[in-house]
Design a protein around this motif. Structure first.
Motif, PDB file in Angstrom:
ATOM      1  N   UNK A   1      32.605 -22.607   1.682  1.00 48.10           N
ATOM      2  CA  UNK A   1      31.370 -21.673   2.246  1.00 48.10           C
ATOM      3  C   UNK A   1      30.246 -22.700   2.128  1.00 48.10           C
ATOM      4  N   UNK A   2      30.142 -23.633   1.195  1.00 52.17           N
ATOM      5  CA  UNK A   2      29.018 -24.394   1.224  1.00 52.17           C
ATOM      6  C   UNK A   2      29.059 -25.175   2.657  1.00 52.17           C
TER       7      UNK A   2
ATOM      8  N   UNK B   1      27.271 -22.878   4.960  1.00 58.12           N
ATOM      9  CA  UNK B   1      26.044 -22.759   4.737  1.00 58.12           C
ATOM     10  C   UNK B   1      25.171 -24.190   5.427  1.00 58.12           C
TER      11      UNK B   1
ATOM     12  N   UNK C   1      14.655 -15.853  11.797  1.00 59.19           N
ATOM     13  CA  UNK C   1      16.114 -16.518  12.313  1.00 59.19           C
ATOM     14  C   UNK C   1      16.701 -15.379  13.067  1.00 59.19           C
TER      15      UNK C   1
ATOM     16  N   UNK D   1      20.391 -14.781  15.284  1.00 60.06           N
ATOM     17  CA  UNK D   1      21.563 -15.157  15.588  1.00 60.06           C
ATOM     18  C   UNK D   1      21.846 -15.248  17.227  1.00 60.06           C
ATOM     19  N   UNK D   2      21.064 -14.610  17.920  1.00 57.83           N
ATOM     20  CA  UNK D   2      21.343 -14.715  19.259  1.00 57.83           C
ATOM     21  C   UNK D   2      20.327 -13.683  19.969  1.00 57.83           C
TER      22      UNK D   2
ATOM     23  N   UNK E   1      28.457 -20.184  11.798  1.00 56.15           N
ATOM     24  CA  UNK E   1      27.349 -19.373  11.249  1.00 56.15           C
ATOM     25  C   UNK E   1      28.048 -17.900  11.114  1.00 56.15           C
TER      26      UNK E   1
ATOM     27  N   UNK F   1      28.257 -14.875   7.281  1.00 52.49           N
ATOM     28  CA  UNK F   1      27.597 -13.685   6.787  1.00 52.49           C
ATOM     29  C   UNK F   1      28.574 -12.852   5.914  1.00 52.49           C
ATOM     30  N   UNK F   2      29.757 -13.020   5.751  1.00 56.88           N
ATOM     31  CA  UNK F   2      30.423 -12.095   4.692  1.00 56.88           C
ATOM     32  C   UNK F   2      30.174 -12.906   3.131  1.00 56.88           C
ATOM     33  N   UNK F   3      30.652 -12.106   2.440  1.00 59.89           N
ATOM     34  CA  UNK F   3      30.430 -12.699   1.029  1.00 59.89           C
ATOM     35  C   UNK F   3      31.251 -13.685   0.796  1.00 59.89           C
ATOM     36  N   UNK F   4      30.825 -14.526  -0.185  1.00 56.39           N
ATOM     37  CA  UNK F   4      31.734 -15.599  -0.199  1.00 56.39           C
ATOM     38  C   UNK F   4      33.110 -15.208  -0.467  1.00 56.39           C
TER      39      UNK F   4
ATOM     40  N   UNK G   1      33.385  -9.394  15.017  1.00 52.70           N
ATOM     41  CA  UNK G   1      32.210  -9.739  14.307  1.00 52.70           C
ATOM     42  C   UNK G   1      32.137 -11.471  14.812  1.00 52.70           C
TER      43      UNK G   1
ATOM     44  N   UNK H   1      29.501 -12.584  17.444  1.00 50.17           N
ATOM     45  CA  UNK H   1      28.255 -12.213  17.246  1.00 50.17           C
ATOM     46  C   UNK H   1      27.335 -12.868  18.151  1.00 50.17           C
TER      47      UNK H   1
END
Lengths: 580, 303
Positions: B4-5, B8, B45, B47-48, B69, B73-76, B107, B110
């Motif tokens: 996850x890090x 990010x 910001x 995405x596109x 990227x 966007x999903x939770x951890x 998704x 994106x």
């Protein structure tokens, strides 16, 4: 000049008509929204209003402080306080976040000695608070706790013992610290004023002897909602008052068919001729289902969220309930059951379908767009729907809102995140486009499925009466959130999770947030930097970042909660809540 | 966690990239997106472009970053498990053709400019990779996401529902009190709705089997005759399930343990069974051979 002086004279004579008369008139104005408008007319009206207000509604306990409230309203008899943001219901808020009612009660005990009602939603209330409540207000009549926690049986016992005039004890969806049920025995022998007793989802082992005595002596009892601790074979002991009940909630857990027991229960429910609301916690052999049939003819609301029934059983039950206006049901009834709903209940205004097994994917077909459309075909008066499903189509949603254009609450939850229309593979944008275009009265919307920014454009363009919006796993860019913030003038609550909205989106709503109650964003692309900018630009907003212990990235704002407040930053924030 | 890090960091890199690339994006896009002062320009910001004129070249260049990227966007907890819907419904639809570009919009894609944007600009980003994690997932259970689906669950008396994290310190007494009841789900072939059974209420397999028999016995005839609500006790039904441990009968009792393996009930000592059982299932014995191929199978013996 002369004319304006004359006008002035006329004004003063109206003024001198006296505040008493005005206060009298205002005593008929109940809605807090109307009262808020009244208070804006002029100083005199503001004063008259504040002296005559007896019911207090505080939608966010941190938006205002007990001191401010006490200063403005001297004569309050009834208080409704709401605390945590709604996503706390889904375990998204760490424990110890706040919303403890104690400070409020301390203040109320000094300024409102004649308080009669306290209604709390999503707040923490400890035993000490309940004791304080019980000791401070001799006229106390009604306690309603919805989604609260922090108390144990001792706290409830204090209420039972000391509130001699209690008419209402309503505990919904609360979590108790212990499972004891001895609070029931706290009611004194000569206590008999209870009209509403609800503890239907409370995990509390209630003693049936004490309960029977209580229920028998409270001859004005109208609402009785029991939890599952009452053995089904003993239910008859509590149904002596069945004829006078307007609302009943019971748990029935019976396996082996026994004709004697069946007939016993059936005769009890046949007595419920005045029943309007029935809640059933059901874990029984279908053999027993018809015991309720005699109680159903007058029913307007049936809650079956703890009653997994198949379509056949559900249909037979429905055929007995022609007057149903509201129904909450599990998806075990499947599309077939919903078709039966559509054909049996033409008066239906609200229905909710909840998933029996939200996490287990191989259990049952659940409900789909077929059921969704079927209900709307038969029930043209619908204005409220909450629908959990695993698949949906744009076409079905369009058909539903064509059939029922009067939706005020439209909450669709497609349980797999980012799920497209399962027949076309397209995003679900057009579905919500149809909803917002067709349903001019829409106040509350929850969206789901695969959604692009287009959905948000539709919302911003058409949903002009929208007050509450819940968004998850949707959108493509900041533009989405921006469309909503710029387009929905009546927006009050916005809750967003797992969407690609970043600082740009957040900051596009600067002035807007002061007109709203609150904004929640979690797992989005907002950073601490963005939140700081927001906080600096808008000093009357509380911008709070909730840090998860697991993630100490200093840049990311994993969860933010933004709300307007007259009380300034929280003084009771725990260490994991940063106020910027 | 580390993954996850990494995502990010990837996000932040991408964001920097986005800001640098801003100038190369067409005017129209800028106007459309930011009608606000320069502060928001800097912080915005994206995405596109929602219908901007990104060329395929740009997209392929950034496709690596976008994968990262888009995962972010999903939770951890779900970061490494992208929901199955990212897998296009049919393999043939994988390549984003002009006509069917709407049909598979995972998704993960994106970055793909949406067909339905106001400008109606179409791009064929045939180089977009669907994020690799999605290939390995059949179907992600929503259970891997915190707070999703948005259903309230309670530590109910019957033990179902996830215990709310918000239920703070119970007394020790209360805990032992509650742990006395151990409800497990039990499903039976042919019966759509599962039931719950308190394992701790029984001392041995015999009693358990009798209880299960009771639970489902009366449902069996009810299932057979469609509308017969007052199901009569069917002697045959009784025999069908009882002594489920006996292989020669019509039904067999299997269970799922804490490691997710399915096994026939009956081999472990009772206390051990109680501590590892998570779910029960009553299967038709005709289904057993399939089970043998997939799972561990233990010898059963009559008890």
């Amino acid at each position: 000049m002369v004319s304006s002086q004359k006008l002035y004279k006329d004004n003063t004579s109206i003024k001198s008509m006296s505040n008493e008369v005005l206060e009298n008139i205002l005593s008929f104005v109940d809605s807090h929204k109307d009262r808020n408008s009244v208070s804006l007319v002029c100083k005199d009206w503001y004063d008259a209003e504040r002296w005559s207000r007896s019911k207090l509604f505080i939608g966010n306990c941190y938006a205002v402080s007990p001191e401010i409230v006490a200063r403005r309203f001297p004569r309050i008899k009834s208080v409704l306080l709401k605390g945590k943001p709604r996503f706390s219901d889904f375990n998204m808020l760490p424990p110890g976040w706040g919303a403890n009612v104690h400070a409020w009660l301390v203040k109320f005990s000094t300024v409102y000695p004649f308080l009669e009602e306290l209604r709390l939603k999503r707040m923490i209330i400890g035993d000490d608070s309940l004791q304080l409540l019980a000791d401070s207000f001799p006229s106390f009549k009604a306690l309603s706790l919805s989604s609260c926690e922090g108390f144990s049986s001792d706290g409830l016992k204090a209420i039972a013992k000391n509130c001699r005039n209690l008419t209402e004890l309503d505990i919904q969806d609360c979590v108790m610290l212990d499972g004891r049920g001895d609070w029931v025995s706290g009611f004194p022998e000569n206590f008999n004023s209870l009209e509403v007793l609800n503890f239907s989802r409370l995990d509390s082992d209630v003693n049936i002897d004490d309960l029977e005595k209580l229920v028998t002596r409270c001859i004005s009892l109208k609402v009785l909602k029991l939890n599952e601790s009452i053995p089904s074979e003993q239910l008859h002991r509590l149904l002596g008052c069945a004829t006078q009940l307007t609302e009943l909630g019971i748990g029935v857990s019976l396996q082996a068919p026994q004709n004697g027991l069946y007939m016993d229960l059936e005769s009890n429910f046949n007595k419920c001729k005045n029943l309007q609301v029935l809640t059933v916690l059901w874990d029984s052999n279908p053999f027993y289902l018809p015991i309720f049939f005699g109680a159903c003819s007058g029913l307007t609301f049936m809650n079956l969220t703890d009653a997994p029934l198949g379509s056949g059983d559900f249909s037979s039950l429905l055929s007995k309930c022609p007057n149903l206006c509201r129904i909450w049901v599990l998806d075990t009834v499947t599309d077939k059951g919903l078709e039966a709903l559509g054909s049996s209940c033409p008066l239906l205004e609200e229905y909710r379908v909840l998933p029996y097994d939200p996490y287990d994917l191989d259990d049952g077909p659940g409900v789909t767009e077929v059921g969704f459309e079927a209900v709307s075909n038969g029930c043209r008066k619908l204005h409220y729907v909450l629908y959990f499903c695993r698949k949906m189509t744009n076409a079905a949603v369009k058909a539903v809102v064509q059939n029922c254009p009067n939706f005020t609450h439209f909450r669709l939850c497609i349980m797999n995140p980012c799920q497209p229309d399962h027949t076309t593979g397209e995003p679900m944008d057009e579905a919500f486009g149809a909803v917002t275009k067709t349903c001019g009265k829409l106040k509350r919307l929850s969206i789901s499925g695969l959604l692009t920014d287009l959905t948000f454009e539709y919302i911003g363009r058409y949903a002009k009466k929208l007050e509450t919006l819940s968004v998850a796993f949707a959108g493509r860019s900041d533009r989405g959130m921006q469309c909503v913030l710029e387009g929905c003038p009546k927006l009050r609550k916005l809750e967003i999770r797992d969407c690609p909205f970043g600082n740009g989106a957040l900051l596009s709503g600067l002035a807007k947030y002061e007109t709203m109650r609150s904004l929640w964003m979690s797992s989005c692309a907002v950073t601490i930097r963005g939140c700081s900018v927001l906080a600096k630009q808008m000093p009357r907003l509380n911008v709070e970042v909730i840090k998860d212990e697991e993630n100490d990235d200093d840049l990311v704002a994993e969860k933010i909660y933004v709300y307007r407040s007259l009380a300034g930053p929280r003084t009771d924030a725990p260490p994991f809540v940063l106020t910027l | 966690m580390e993954g996850y890090m990494r995502n990010k960091e990837g996000c932040l890199q991408f964001l920097d990239f986005m800001e640098k690339e801003r100038d190369s994006v067409g005017e129209g896009v800028e106007e459309e997106i930011s009608r606000s002062p320069s502060l928001e320009h800097k912080l915005e910001l994206r995405l596109g472009p929602p219908g901007g004129d990104w060329s395929i070249k740009n997209i392929t260049k950034t496709s690596k970053e976008t994968d990262v990227y888009s995962n972010g966007f999903f939770s951890k907890s779900s970061c490494s498990q992208i929901p199955s819907v990212l897998i296009p419904p049919c393999p043939e639809r994988r390549s984003f053709h002009h006509e069917s570009a709407n049909s598979s919009q995972p998704c993960g894609g994106r970055i793909n400019p949406e067909i339905q944007t106001p400008e109606k600009k179409l791009v064929q980003p045939s180089h977009i990779d669907v994020p690799t994690c999605s290939n390995s997932q059949k179907r992600t259970s929503p259970a891997s996401l915190v707070g999703w689906p948005p259903i309230r669950s309670f530590p109910k008396k019957n033990g179902t529902g996830n215990s709310s994290k918000l239920a703070t310190q119970s007394t020790d007494e209360a805990l032992t009190e509650r742990s006395r009841r151990l409800f497990v789900k039990i499903n039976m072939d042919g019966v759509p709705i599962g039931r719950k059974i308190d394992i701790n209420a029984y001392d041995n397999y015999e009693k358990l089997s009798i209880a299960i028999d009771e639970l489902f016995r009366d449902l069996l005839p009810a299932q057979c005759t469609s509308c017969n609500r007052k199901a009569e006790v069917d002697r045959d039904g009784r025999n069908a399930i009882s002594s489920t441990l006996n292989e020669s009968r019509e039904y067999a009792l299997v269970y799922e343990d804490n490691e997710g393996d399915r096994m026939l009930v009956g081999d472990l000592p009772w206390p051990m069974f109680v501590s590892t059982v998570k779910r029960l299932r009553v299967l038709k014995t005709t289904e057993l051979p399939k089970l043998q191929n997939e799972c561990k199978l233990l010898q059963i013996s009559n008890r």
